[in-house]
Design an enzyme around this catalytic site. Structure first.
Site, PDB file in Angstrom:
ATOM      1  N   ASP A 194       4.880  -4.898 -16.542  1.00 21.44           N
ATOM      2  CA  ASP A 194       4.435  -4.298 -16.538  1.00 21.44           C
ATOM      3  C   ASP A 194       4.161  -3.397 -15.096  1.00 21.44           C
ATOM      4  O   ASP A 194       3.702  -4.951 -15.397  1.00 21.44           O
ATOM      5  CB  ASP A 194       3.529  -4.137 -17.826  1.00 21.44           C
ATOM      6  CG  ASP A 194       3.519  -3.029 -19.364  1.00 21.44           C
ATOM      7  OD1 ASP A 194       4.575  -2.223 -18.823  1.00 21.44           O
ATOM      8  OD2 ASP A 194       3.106  -4.065 -20.362  1.00 21.44           O
ATOM      9  N   ASP A 203       8.320   2.641 -22.978  1.00 25.48           N
ATOM     10  CA  ASP A 203       6.903   2.006 -23.727  1.00 25.48           C
ATOM     11  C   ASP A 203       6.503   3.316 -22.972  1.00 25.48           C
ATOM     12  O   ASP A 203       4.863   3.218 -23.025  1.00 25.48           O
ATOM     13  CB  ASP A 203       6.842   0.898 -22.466  1.00 25.48           C
ATOM     14  CG  ASP A 203       5.311  -0.226 -22.974  1.00 25.48           C
ATOM     15  OD1 ASP A 203       4.565   0.056 -24.326  1.00 25.48           O
ATOM     16  OD2 ASP A 203       4.558  -0.515 -22.163  1.00 25.48           O
TER      17      ASP A 203
HETATM   18 ZN   LIG Z   1       4.249  -1.378 -20.599  1.00 24.98          ZN
END
Ligand SMILES: [Zn+2]
Length: 1148
Positions: A301, A411
């Site tokens: 991320d 995601d």
């Molecule tokens: Zn993610």
């Protein structure tokens, strides 16, 4: 079962002894569940000192004779480079020392001494566990691999000491340890980070592992997973249990030679000699076919529970580790997305980037996704999504000579129906995700399918049945790849995306070991689907396409991939939403005016390509799927807001520079400007729509009464004047309209009425709004005498209790709708009386919060469309101090429809207003861009938004979501001051016949007010300056983007091109003509893809028809929601500049 077990292969049975006559034994029947449970006792736990766990290490040494440690702690939250760190004074350190606080960096100089006696061991390693993340470097600063300390499943603390160093006897390393865990500081949850956490150095040991014992451990774990995963009572499951049990009976901690015998037993399941094949275990004979394709991956991320600067370290650690693994496991392939992370690595770890490039070129390290970051896909504008891929693909092509073929957003919190067209336009045809497995209401019905976007474009989509992008490569994962596949009838092949992720990490050696063993099992047995390694994701999709007759045998999914989860992310963190929308619009405008300026500016002006790129990269970065959604920690928003501030500053400067070229020397009108003469005030309209608007201007104290008379309305304090600007054409400057309002304008003055206490009416010739006792009680279409609010119902602000079931910043849950409190406007007062603008200001004090809303109605209609109604504008200032409460604005409407319409990228889509099915119920909060609309035959009402993305329509109640207040992962989310605006726009006719998209576009697009300073007259400028571009013939086609071509040479002499992007905004076919000023000297025109590749096809025909003396035309035909990119190749590099104010002569 014992060590005397025979190992003959089933295919070659040994001669069996004769069947005895007598049998005096007890028989061999077992109690299966007890044997199964026994397997849990083979490693560690209560019997750790006598089971296999006791045999895993031959030596562990941490004395000063073996390990010498020195440390330097970087001050504060600084992140010095290797070179800077090496210049510092290092102090003695030892195991057990404590380091912190959170987010600090510590550098180590490590000297290892390896005795000669270690020469006989297969492997010697250094194990370093600082409890947090770390990176090992050579003493020259070459990054070697990452360290993941602590005791999670992603722990990785070992570094293999190279053979040469063992021979030398001394080995020196440098380590950077960073005081954060894999998941930041949240301690495993999603809470805010603890800023004061300390970590202790738990290990710094020279270790000799017993490699054969480790291999037995991996054998045993695979067997145990087979026992636990396969359906009970299959031959393979029983065989795995018998074998694992036999291994336990064979192993003896007092006789380590038993390890070899135990491993030999495992060959009963894996096949004799399986291990010698190494990566060759995956070689397939003719006709064999694997059902599960494994690809290593590491989801990092770009910011989430840690800031961007920490991600840069995570990327280097994770990828260095994978490069190391590739050398030991030739079958290992690793796919990684996000050009931004590659760019950071290139800048900060150049030698590592070189090694990575080598593996990319060797086909082992696979850049994937083609985008700048793994962006949120709900909220970025269509153009921003185009730039995600334009910047990503151009980066990958520049660095590795190859673009990506598969888009990759595993995601992102829902995927817009505009995406298939944008993916195809960016040179890709495949798409991977898994996020819809997170749906909390309905089970998404497909695994491999054709995803068809709102315009009819399709991409081949695989949503892995493993339901994760961080698979651990267990037997369960591989099995689920088939057993959980939703449409095996049309395709029976799945992608296994494995490796630790979110915070980085990637595959561990034990995963690659497990996969080899599983493949060995399936080379003899088909109870488990065979897994393959060594291929790419692109090859996987190529195979899907080939094996499904180019997708013809696959099911389709039409429209958006709505995620039934994380619906609060359209609203969480108001500042990031506002930063995103305003930056997108600003950059659109800068590119447009800079393009014009570059055509007429001559040597004085250079198109600011680099500055534009820098701004875009910042905007694209903040669109990461945990940043723009508002689901990151507070530190991330400090960084994001700083980036938006830089974009604002640089964007404003670029805008000023370009407008100076177009308009001549001029100054921006700001709140501190004091205007003395209205004749030199000009409004620059960057949109391609004509517009007529009321503008507010700061007047100088000494302004003459003659000048004062030119403004139709002056504020109560005399400091501001109101005037009408009429931009007759799109994309050009306009002077103020000095004539008084008359019917000839098509509208009459606006007025406001009050009864003196609690009743206020705003009214003009088209619409009327009544606020009575603090609520909106009436919304009237004056022409039609149609009341739009049902009798007895009221509209206004409303608060919902907002306590989601777990993911605080992410989720608003369906039950929030059950607990609502309507708020009343208080202290309502009139602040503008007309005739151009009438406004009332109202206040709401709720809990610890104060809300001030100014509701305004202008005399002019929303657009220049015939029959257009005026909009009511709501400008809010909020000092927000609630927790877990959700502020919305709502209007109950006298309109009945099963669906409401919401703008999405390059178009719109409809969602249900009812709860017929669970799929309808799930959409109780949805994402929209600049408008949401509820229409029936003949009439509709839209909400327009300039920085909010959350909407809902439940039955006849239309809502816009304004502010939330989650406390995880940012404890202070949205606390403090906010300013934002929305509008309520009634319109005659259904949405599809309305001017809502135009009005919403204008509502988001500022008119740039400037004062001409070189003595020029605004009126003269207005009549001589016109846009060189216009669209005619199709009101449903919007010209969105005007920019210079990516490959232009921006210094003198190079090729000059202009790129224009248009789209159809209503969902129907259109034949439009793009008109271009003949003076531009268009040599050729091409339709290109979104990456601006000119097609091989013939150029677009340039029409030079009669009646178009000064223009040429390009005929463009659209299907509904189609996006088109046109590239104009110009003759010569610039326009004639003798008369800069008239590059186009306006037709008389
Ligand atoms: Zn993610």
């Amino acid at each position: 079962m014992s060590c005397s077990h025979s190992h003959s292969r089933p295919t070659q049975p040994a001669a069996a002894p004769a069947y005895p006559e007598l049998n005096l034994s007890s028989g061999a029947k077992w109690i299966k569940n007890l044997t199964k449970d026994r397997l849990g006792q083979f490693n560690g736990g209560h019997f750790g000192d006598v089971n296999l766990g006791s045999a895993l290490f031959t030596r562990k040494e941490d004395g000063k004779d073996f390990v010498d440690l020195k440390v330097w702690s970087a001050p504060g939250l600084t992140k010095p480079s290797f070179e800077e760190a090496m210049k510092q004074d290092f102090k003695e350190a030892k195991k057990g020392d404590s380091f912190g606080p959170s987010w600090t960096n510590h550098w180590w100089k490590v000297t290892l001494t390896i005795p000669e006696s270690f020469a006989d061991y297969e492997r010697v390693q250094f194990e370093f566990d600082p409890g947090c993340e770390a990176m090992i470097f050579t003493t020259d600063g070459e990054p070697l691999q990452g360290i993941t300390g602590g005791y999670g499943g992603d722990r990785r603390v070992e570094y293999i000491i190279p053979e040469a160093a063992r021979k030398k006897g001394v080995h020196e390393l440098v380590i950077e340890s960073s005081c954060n865990g894999m998941f930041g500081m949240a301690g495993g949850g999603i809470g805010p980070p603890d800023p004061n956490r300390y970590f202790s150095l738990d290990m710094a040991d020279v270790v000799v592992p017993n490699q054969e014992a480790w291999r037995l451990l991996w054998d045993f774990q695979t067997l145990r997973e087979l026992v636990d995963t396969l359906p009970g009572n299959t031959p393979l499951q029983n065989k795995a249990l018998v074998t694992a049990n036999a291994i336990m009976n064979t192993f003896s901690h007092t006789d380590l030679s038993s390890i070899k015998r135990a491993r030999h037993l495992a060959e009963d399941v894996f096949g004799e000699g399986w291990e010698k094949l190494g990566a060759g275990i995956y070689d397939e004979k003719d006709g064999e076919r694997s059902l599960v394709w494994g690809i290593g991956h590491c989801h990092i991320d770009t910011a989430w529970l840690w800031p961007y600067s920490v991600t840069q370290q995570k990327t280097a650690r994770s990828w260095a580790t994978q490069l190391d693994l590739m050398e030991r496991y030739p079958e290992h392939r690793f796919a990684c997305s996000q050009a931004q992370q590659y760019k950071w690595l290139e800048a900060q770890y150049p030698t590592l980037f070189e090694r990575l490039t080598t593996q990319v070129l060797a086909g082992k390290f696979h850049p994937i996704g083609g985008s700048w970051v793994e962006n949120d896909s709900n909220m970025p504008s269509g153009e921003a999504l185009v730039r995600q891929f334009l910047f990503g693909q151009r980066y990958f092509e520049a660095k590795f000579g190859k673009r990506c073929e598969t888009a990759w957003l595993p995601d992102s919190f829902g995927l817009t129906g505009a995406l298939p067209q944008i993916i195809r336009g960016s040179g890709m045809k495949y798409f991977f995700t898994q996020k819809l497995s997170w749906n909390n209401i309905n089970n998404f019905p497909h695994s491999t399918f054709n995803w068809v976007g709102i315009d009819g474009t399709q991409v081949l989509c695989h949503m892995t049945p493993v339901d994760t992008y961080t698979a651990q490569a267990t037997v369960g994962d591989v099995n689920r790849a088939i057993t959980n596949h939703k449409n095996l009838e049309s395709s029976d092949t799945s992608l296994l995306v494995f490796g630790n992720g979110d915070g980085g990490g990637g595959p561990l050696p034990k995963m690659l070991e497990n996969l080899r063993r599983m493949r060995a099992v399936t080379n003899n047995n088909r109870e488990l689907p065979p897994v393959h390694m060594g291929r790419s994701v692109d090859e996987f999709f190529d195979y899907l396409s080939e094996s499904t007759n180019a997708g013809k045998t696959l099911p389709n999914w039409n429209g958006e991939l709505y995620l039934e989860f994380h619906r609060g992310t359209y609203t969480s963190h108001g500042s990031i939403k506002k930063g995103n929308r305003h930056s997108e619009i600003l950059l659109r405008d800068v590119e447009h005016v800079a393009t014009l300026a570059s055509l007429i500016g001559g040597k004085k002006y250079v198109y600011p390509k680099q500055s534009l790129n820098d701004c875009w990269e910042k905007v694209l970065l903040n669109q990461f799927h945990d940043v723009l959604p508002g689901s990151a920690i507070g530190m991330v928003y400090d960084d994001a807001e700083k980036l938006y501030k830089e974009v604002r500053k640089d964007g404003d400067k670029m805008l000023d520079d370009a407008l100076d070229v177009i308009l001549g020397d001029s100054q921006r009108v700001t709140p501190t400007t004091r205007i003395t003469s209205l004749d030199r005030v000009v409004a620059y309209n960057t949109t391609f729509f004509p517009r007529r608007e009321v503008v507010r201007l700061p007047l100088a104290a000494g302004i003459s009464s003659a000048a004062k008379a030119q403004v139709s309305q002056i504020s109560a304090d005399g400091k501001e004047g109101y005037a009408v600007v009429h931009c007759a054409g799109g994309a050009s400057p306009a002077a103020l309209s000095m004539t008084p309002i008359t019917e000839a304008w098509g509208f009459t003055p606006v007025s406001v009425y009050t009864n003196g206490s609690d009743h206020f009416v705003l009214r003009n010739s088209t619409v009327q709004l009544t606020i009575s006792k603090g609520r909106i009680t009436s919304l009237l279409d004056v022409h039609l005498k149609r009341e739009l609010i049902p009798s007895g119902e009221t509209g206004g602000l409303v608060i919902f209790e907002d306590r989601p079931n777990f993911w605080d910043a992410w989720d608003v849950e369906i039950h929030h709708l059950e607990k609502a409190t309507q708020l009343e406007f208080t202290n309502v007062s009139i602040v503008a009386q007309g005739p151009l603008r009438a406004s009332v200001r109202a206040e709401v004090v709720y809990g610890q919060s104060t809300i001030s809303v100014t509701i305004s109605l202008d005399a002019v209609p929303a657009t220049t469309k015939l029959d257009s109604r005026s909009m009511f504008r709501f400008d809010a200032w909020v000092d927000w101090h609630q927790r877990h409460e959700f502020l919305k604005f709502e209007l109950p409407l006298n309109i009945h429809s099963d669906t409401a319409t919401y703008e999405t990228q390059f178009g719109h889509l409809q969602r249900p207003t009812h709860k017929n099915t669970t799929w309808d119920m799930a959409k109780f909060e949805v994402c929209g861009h600049k408008y949401a609309d509820l229409s029936e035959y003949g009439y509709g009402v839209a909400f327009l938004s300039e920085s909010k993305y959350g909407f809902a329509c439940q039955g006849n109640i239309l809502r816009i979501s304004l502010l939330r207040a989650a406390t995880e992962p940012d404890a202070e989310q949205d606390q403090g001051e906010h300013t934002f605006s929305w509008a309520v726009m009634p319109h005659k006719g259904h949405f599809l016949e309305s001017d809502v998209p135009t009005a919403a576009y204008l509502f988001n697009s500022p008119l740039y007010m400037r004062i001409l300073t070189d003595g020029a007259s605004a009126r003269a400028l207005e009549t001589t300056t016109n846009s060189p571009f216009a669209v005619s013939g199709a009101p449903n086609v919007i010209l969105e983007t005007v920019k210079r071509g990516e490959d232009d040479a921006f210094k003198a002499g190079g090729p000059a091109t202009i790129v224009l992007r248009l789209y159809e905004a209503f969902g129907g076919h259109a034949n439009a003509q793009l008109r271009v000023a003949a003076g531009l000297g268009v040599e050729e025109a091409y339709e290109t893809n979104l990456l601006e590749d000119a097609s091989e096809d013939v150029p677009l025909a340039v029409v030079r028809s009669e009646g178009m003396a000064h223009q040429v035309g390009l005929d463009l035909s659209f299907r509904g929601f189609e996006v088109k990119t046109v590239k104009l190749v110009l003759r010569g590099k610039k326009m004639k500049t003798e008369k800069r104010e008239s590059w186009v002569t306006v037709d008389a």
